[in-house]
Design a protein around this motif. Structure first.
Motif, PDB file in Angstrom:
ATOM      1  N   ILE A 108      -0.760   4.395   1.219  1.00 13.77           N
ATOM      2  CA  ILE A 108      -0.350   3.814   2.490  1.00 13.77           C
ATOM      3  C   ILE A 108      -0.973   4.644   3.610  1.00 13.77           C
ATOM      4  N   PRO A 109      -1.247   4.007   4.745  1.00 12.31           N
ATOM      5  CA  PRO A 109      -1.886   4.735   5.851  1.00 12.31           C
ATOM      6  C   PRO A 109      -1.019   5.888   6.345  1.00 12.31           C
ATOM      7  N   LEU A 110      -1.664   6.923   6.767  1.00 13.35           N
ATOM      8  CA  LEU A 110      -1.072   8.112   7.382  1.00 13.35           C
ATOM      9  C   LEU A 110      -0.337   9.032   6.417  1.00 13.35           C
ATOM     10  N   LEU A 111       0.550   8.528   5.601  1.00 11.61           N
ATOM     11  CA  LEU A 111       1.442   9.390   4.833  1.00 11.61           C
ATOM     12  C   LEU A 111       1.290   9.295   3.321  1.00 11.61           C
TER      13      LEU A 111
ATOM     14  N   ILE B 103       5.616  -2.449   7.871  1.00 16.47           N
ATOM     15  CA  ILE B 103       4.172  -2.525   7.632  1.00 16.47           C
ATOM     16  C   ILE B 103       3.778  -1.606   6.476  1.00 16.47           C
ATOM     17  N   LEU B 104       4.313  -0.400   6.456  1.00 16.89           N
ATOM     18  CA  LEU B 104       4.023   0.510   5.341  1.00 16.89           C
ATOM     19  C   LEU B 104       4.513  -0.084   4.020  1.00 16.89           C
TER      20      LEU B 104
ATOM     21  N   PHE C  31       3.616  -2.910  -1.112  1.00 17.32           N
ATOM     22  CA  PHE C  31       4.062  -4.005  -1.986  1.00 17.32           C
ATOM     23  C   PHE C  31       2.900  -4.916  -2.378  1.00 17.32           C
ATOM     24  N   VAL C  32       2.077  -5.279  -1.424  1.00 13.41           N
ATOM     25  CA  VAL C  32       0.916  -6.126  -1.714  1.00 13.41           C
ATOM     26  C   VAL C  32      -0.045  -5.390  -2.640  1.00 13.41           C
TER      27      VAL C  32
ATOM     28  N   HIS D 261       9.867  -1.383  -5.214  1.00 13.25           N
ATOM     29  CA  HIS D 261       9.773  -1.825  -3.821  1.00 13.25           C
ATOM     30  C   HIS D 261      11.008  -2.598  -3.342  1.00 13.25           C
ATOM     31  N   LEU D 262      11.909  -2.954  -4.231  1.00 10.00           N
ATOM     32  CA  LEU D 262      13.007  -3.836  -3.852  1.00 10.00           C
ATOM     33  C   LEU D 262      14.020  -3.183  -2.915  1.00 10.00           C
TER      34      LEU D 262
END
Length: 108
Positions: free
Chosen positions: A93-96, A76-77, A82-83, A16-17
């Protein structure tokens, strides 16, 4: 499953970095193929590539509202993913998210 999460958590966080972190995470995960780490590598690779793919066309509009909405959407994605990695969960993740998992399945 919990052992797999704990083993792959560091790699998932590294992915995620930045895009460089994602590449490093791919190399780190190359030997063990941890499922938790692989899941998050696919998510973050998709997020970063989406940002690069949409960044140029959105930049052509030369409007701060359009550009800002792209940055907020990507953030936001990224933050959601990350969380999820920090909590040891494999949330799409939402949508994709499901698209990224299918698209990068043969690569990673």
């Amino acid at each position: 499953m919990q052992n797999t999460v704990e083993e792959g958590k560091t790699i998932a966080i590294v992915s995620h970095l930045s895009i460089i972190g994602t590449i490093i995470a791919i190399v780190m995960n190359n030997d063990k193929k941890n499922t938790f780490a692989t899941f998050h590598i696919r998510q973050t690779l998709g997020i970063f590539l989406l940002f690069f793919a949409l960044g140029y066309p959105v930049g052509l509009f030369d409007d701060w509202m359009i550009s800002s909405s792209l940055y907020i959407f990507i953030f936001i994605l990224w933050a959601y993913s990350f969380v999820s990695a920090l909590q040891g969960q494999m949330n799409l993740i939402p949508l994709l998210g499901s698209f990224f998992q299918k698209f990068f399945k043969n690569i990673i």
